[in-house]
Design a protein around this motif. Structure first.
Motif, PDB file in Angstrom:
ATOM      1  N   SER A  20       0.838  -1.198   0.000  1.00  0.00           N
ATOM      2  CA  SER A  20       0.000   0.000   0.000  1.00  0.00           C
ATOM      3  C   SER A  20       0.878   1.255   0.000  1.00  0.00           C
ATOM      4  N   ASP A  21       0.234   2.403   0.235  1.00  0.00           N
ATOM      5  CA  ASP A  21       0.967   3.665   0.206  1.00  0.00           C
ATOM      6  C   ASP A  21       1.206   4.251   1.590  1.00  0.00           C
ATOM      7  N   CYS A  22       1.048   3.428   2.638  1.00  0.00           N
ATOM      8  CA  CYS A  22       1.223   3.940   3.995  1.00  0.00           C
ATOM      9  C   CYS A  22       1.574   2.794   4.937  1.00  0.00           C
ATOM     10  N   ILE A  23       2.055   3.140   6.124  1.00  0.00           N
ATOM     11  CA  ILE A  23       2.277   2.113   7.142  1.00  0.00           C
ATOM     12  C   ILE A  23       0.919   1.714   7.735  1.00  0.00           C
ATOM     13  N   ALA A  24       0.858   0.526   8.283  1.00  0.00           N
ATOM     14  CA  ALA A  24      -0.339   0.043   8.981  1.00  0.00           C
ATOM     15  C   ALA A  24      -1.610   0.272   8.162  1.00  0.00           C
ATOM     16  N   SER A  25      -1.577  -0.178   6.912  1.00  0.00           N
ATOM     17  CA  SER A  25      -2.703   0.097   6.010  1.00  0.00           C
ATOM     18  C   SER A  25      -4.002  -0.531   6.492  1.00  0.00           C
ATOM     19  N   LEU A  26      -3.924  -1.695   7.156  1.00  0.00           N
ATOM     20  CA  LEU A  26      -5.146  -2.305   7.689  1.00  0.00           C
ATOM     21  C   LEU A  26      -5.811  -1.373   8.688  1.00  0.00           C
ATOM     22  N   TRP A  27      -5.012  -0.790   9.574  1.00  0.00           N
ATOM     23  CA  TRP A  27      -5.539   0.138  10.578  1.00  0.00           C
ATOM     24  C   TRP A  27      -6.018   1.441   9.946  1.00  0.00           C
ATOM     25  N   GLN A  28      -5.290   1.929   8.987  1.00  0.00           N
ATOM     26  CA  GLN A  28      -5.625   3.234   8.424  1.00  0.00           C
ATOM     27  C   GLN A  28      -6.767   3.178   7.419  1.00  0.00           C
ATOM     28  N   GLN A  29      -6.836   2.095   6.657  1.00  0.00           N
ATOM     29  CA  GLN A  29      -7.753   2.071   5.525  1.00  0.00           C
ATOM     30  C   GLN A  29      -8.903   1.075   5.651  1.00  0.00           C
ATOM     31  N   LYS A  30      -8.792   0.098   6.570  1.00  0.00           N
ATOM     32  CA  LYS A  30      -9.783  -0.974   6.580  1.00  0.00           C
ATOM     33  C   LYS A  30     -10.395  -1.222   7.959  1.00  0.00           C
ATOM     34  N   THR A  31     -10.458  -0.199   8.772  1.00  0.00           N
ATOM     35  CA  THR A  31     -11.080  -0.343  10.095  1.00  0.00           C
ATOM     36  C   THR A  31     -12.146   0.726  10.283  1.00  0.00           C
ATOM     37  N   TYR A  32     -13.119   0.428  11.123  1.00  0.00           N
ATOM     38  CA  TYR A  32     -14.225   1.348  11.347  1.00  0.00           C
ATOM     39  C   TYR A  32     -13.805   2.465  12.302  1.00  0.00           C
ATOM     40  N   ASP A  33     -14.525   3.570  12.220  1.00  0.00           N
ATOM     41  CA  ASP A  33     -14.119   4.798  12.904  1.00  0.00           C
ATOM     42  C   ASP A  33     -14.087   4.658  14.423  1.00  0.00           C
ATOM     43  N   ARG A  34     -15.019   3.903  14.989  1.00  0.00           N
ATOM     44  CA  ARG A  34     -15.125   3.852  16.451  1.00  0.00           C
ATOM     45  C   ARG A  34     -14.198   2.808  17.084  1.00  0.00           C
ATOM     46  N   LEU A  35     -13.370   2.166  16.287  1.00  0.00           N
ATOM     47  CA  LEU A  35     -12.508   1.109  16.808  1.00  0.00           C
ATOM     48  C   LEU A  35     -11.551   1.625  17.877  1.00  0.00           C
ATOM     49  N   LYS A  36     -11.448   0.883  18.947  1.00  0.00           N
ATOM     50  CA  LYS A  36     -10.438   1.109  19.981  1.00  0.00           C
ATOM     51  C   LYS A  36      -9.694  -0.202  20.211  1.00  0.00           C
ATOM     52  N   LEU A  37      -8.507  -0.119  20.783  1.00  0.00           N
ATOM     53  CA  LEU A  37      -7.807  -1.334  21.161  1.00  0.00           C
ATOM     54  C   LEU A  37      -8.661  -2.096  22.164  1.00  0.00           C
ATOM     55  N   HIS A  38      -8.744  -3.399  21.993  1.00  0.00           N
ATOM     56  CA  HIS A  38      -9.546  -4.214  22.909  1.00  0.00           C
ATOM     57  C   HIS A  38      -8.801  -4.491  24.208  1.00  0.00           C
ATOM     58  N   LEU A  39      -7.471  -4.339  24.165  1.00  0.00           N
ATOM     59  CA  LEU A  39      -6.647  -4.612  25.341  1.00  0.00           C
ATOM     60  C   LEU A  39      -6.020  -3.319  25.836  1.00  0.00           C
ATOM     61  N   PRO A  40      -5.694  -3.234  27.119  1.00  0.00           N
ATOM     62  CA  PRO A  40      -5.006  -2.046  27.632  1.00  0.00           C
ATOM     63  C   PRO A  40      -3.700  -1.797  26.892  1.00  0.00           C
ATOM     64  N   LYS A  41      -3.315  -0.535  26.833  1.00  0.00           N
ATOM     65  CA  LYS A  41      -2.186  -0.152  25.981  1.00  0.00           C
ATOM     66  C   LYS A  41      -0.879  -0.853  26.345  1.00  0.00           C
ATOM     67  N   GLN A  42      -0.701  -1.213  27.624  1.00  0.00           N
ATOM     68  CA  GLN A  42       0.567  -1.850  27.997  1.00  0.00           C
ATOM     69  C   GLN A  42       0.750  -3.218  27.342  1.00  0.00           C
ATOM     70  N   PHE A  43      -0.365  -3.829  26.863  1.00  0.00           N
ATOM     71  CA  PHE A  43      -0.271  -5.114  26.183  1.00  0.00           C
ATOM     72  C   PHE A  43      -0.156  -4.951  24.667  1.00  0.00           C
ATOM     73  N   CYS A  44      -0.134  -3.714  24.196  1.00  0.00           N
ATOM     74  CA  CYS A  44      -0.140  -3.448  22.749  1.00  0.00           C
ATOM     75  C   CYS A  44       1.044  -2.611  22.291  1.00  0.00           C
ATOM     76  N   GLU A  45       2.011  -2.432  23.162  1.00  0.00           N
ATOM     77  CA  GLU A  45       3.187  -1.627  22.810  1.00  0.00           C
ATOM     78  C   GLU A  45       4.126  -2.402  21.898  1.00  0.00           C
ATOM     79  N   LEU A  46       4.750  -1.702  20.978  1.00  0.00           N
ATOM     80  CA  LEU A  46       5.793  -2.289  20.154  1.00  0.00           C
ATOM     81  C   LEU A  46       7.123  -2.183  20.904  1.00  0.00           C
ATOM     82  N   PRO A  47       8.122  -2.989  20.531  1.00  0.00           N
ATOM     83  CA  PRO A  47       9.372  -3.015  21.295  1.00  0.00           C
ATOM     84  C   PRO A  47      10.097  -1.673  21.319  1.00  0.00           C
ATOM     85  N   HIS A  48      10.704  -1.386  22.470  1.00  0.00           N
ATOM     86  CA  HIS A  48      11.647  -0.273  22.632  1.00  0.00           C
ATOM     87  C   HIS A  48      11.007   1.110  22.672  1.00  0.00           C
TER      88      HIS A  48
END
Length: 410
Positions: A49-77
């Protein structure tokens, strides 16, 4: 194997990559590129695609939130900003990933659709072809993940339907379905949340529940359900943890069987680990089911011109159909000559060893353990590549130069 010029009539250019080639610029690709950079190892990310995280940016609904608390969704470092809420929104998560890419100076090569990737045993290199180039490296990291392509089910008669049909990848908001009668096919997290969103716009969602499903509260006794499960699994047998979760769930949200949401016989965590089927974390849909605003329907027998016939004999009219039928891996369509993946596009080697194959092949984002599993695998991959990089630097460079000459002559 022939030279690059022989591969393509228009003479696709060869790109020699000193570090790994990473396919996919979603959270998985970014995580492993950042982890490699911590070891001062370069990499090239190829993104269709033309961007990072295209699934999140282009194929998700507007009201979506992470289902898990942020500490379980962090990327490394690099963690989330402190001022982010416990459950970041879609837009906050995308901004986090953009900051992440910027911080680690990750610059994917966009609009590069991988058509094939194959290990050349004669040279010892991976050859990855896109529509206009061939990339060559000692390492290939598959980071396209479990959710690369929408699953479009075959439903008898669906071609007859006169109304709108859309997969949740194309769904943005219930405002597009205001006051409509909508058939939602699927009762996972997406099906539940889309149905809830439709209620906000005075639509009448009818949610199809074909199979059994575990529904759990997003929080138990003020704590994240996922966090409780993670803590308990460290000390107790998995089956006992599942029994505890289901006991608390029954006390807090009641018996879901009475709502037409029958639970599987296998516990939620055991089922997730075995099949990848994620339990639904309720964010409000259950109350709408109890009030009758979301109708629970049994399996679809046939789609008609104006609606649907159901397995229990009911027939109803609908204005639109939304397919909340999930996603699948697309690895089998482009990774050639490799039996590391199943026909479903998942590593055959079970967790926790599915991140590493042979001949410099790695996978990230296929652990069926969400972003927590992605982060863990990314760190392991980077360390493994770094060990090879450090111990064989001189040998690799000599081999690299000799193989380049051989490849150019082939």
């Amino acid at each position: 194997m022939g030279s690059c010029k022989e591969h393509e009539e228009e003479q696709a250019k060869c790109v020699w990559v000193q570090g790994p080639i990473i396919v996919g610029a979603g959270p998985s690709g970014l995580a492993v590129a950042a982890s490699l950079s911590k070891h001062v190892i370069p990499s090239v990310i190829l993104e269709k695609s033309d961007c990072i995280a295209s699934l999140w940016q282009q194929k998700t609904y507007d009201r979506l939130k992470l289902h898990l608390p942020k500490q379980f969704c962090e990327l490394p470092h690099m963690g989330f900003p402190e001022d982010f809420p416990k459950y970041p929104t879609k837009h906050q998560f995308v901004s986090y990933m953009e900051s992440y890419a910027s911080h680690f100076k990750i610059k994917p090569r966009f609009n590069q659709t991988v058509q094939s990737a194959e290990f050349d045993s004669a040279s010892g290199f991976w050859r990855v072809r896109t529509q206009d180039s061939e990339y060559i490296s000692r390492w290939l990291i598959v980071a396209t993940g479990e959710n690369a392509e929408p699953v479009i089910p075959e439903i008898f008669g669906i071609e007859k339907f006169h109304g709108r049909i859309a997969h949740t990848s194309a769904y943005k908001s219930g405002s597009d379905f205001r006051n409509q009668r909508v058939l939602v096919v699927g009762c996972g997290n997406s099906g539940m949340e889309v149905s809830l969103d439709l209620c906000r716009y005075n639509a009448v969602p009818h949610m199809v529940v074909r199979n059994t499903v575990h529904v759990l509260p997003r929080e138990m006794l003020g704590f994240s359900t996922f966090g409780v499960a993670v803590a308990l699994v460290k000390w107790l047998p998995l089956k006992l943890v599942d029994k505890i979760l289901l006991l608390i769930a029954n006390l807090t949200i009641g018996n879901t069987d009475r709502l037409g949401l029958r639970r599987p016989k296998t516990g939620p965590i055991e089922l997730k680990n075995a099949t990848g089927k994620t339990p639904v974390l309720d964010v409000g849909a259950l109350s709408q089911i109890k009030s009758g605003k979301i109708k629970v329907m049994k399996g679809v027998k046939e789609i008609t011109r104006n609606g649907s016939r159901f397995m229990d004999g009911q027939e109803k009219e609908f204005d639109s159909i939304i397919l909340a039928t999930g996603y699948k891996s697309n690895v089998p369509t482009w990774l050639k000559g490799c039996d590391f993946f199943s026909k479903e596009g998942m590593p055959k080697t079970p967790f926790p060893n599915g991140w590493k194959g042979e001949n410099g092949l790695y996978t990230v984002g296929f652990s069926r353990r969400g972003l927590l599993g992605t982060a863990s695998d990314a760190v392991k991959i980077a360390k493994d590549v770094a060990d090879q990089w450090r111990t064989n630097t001189k040998e690799c460079r000599n081999s690299w130069n000799s193989h380049i000459i051989l490849l150019k002559q082939s």
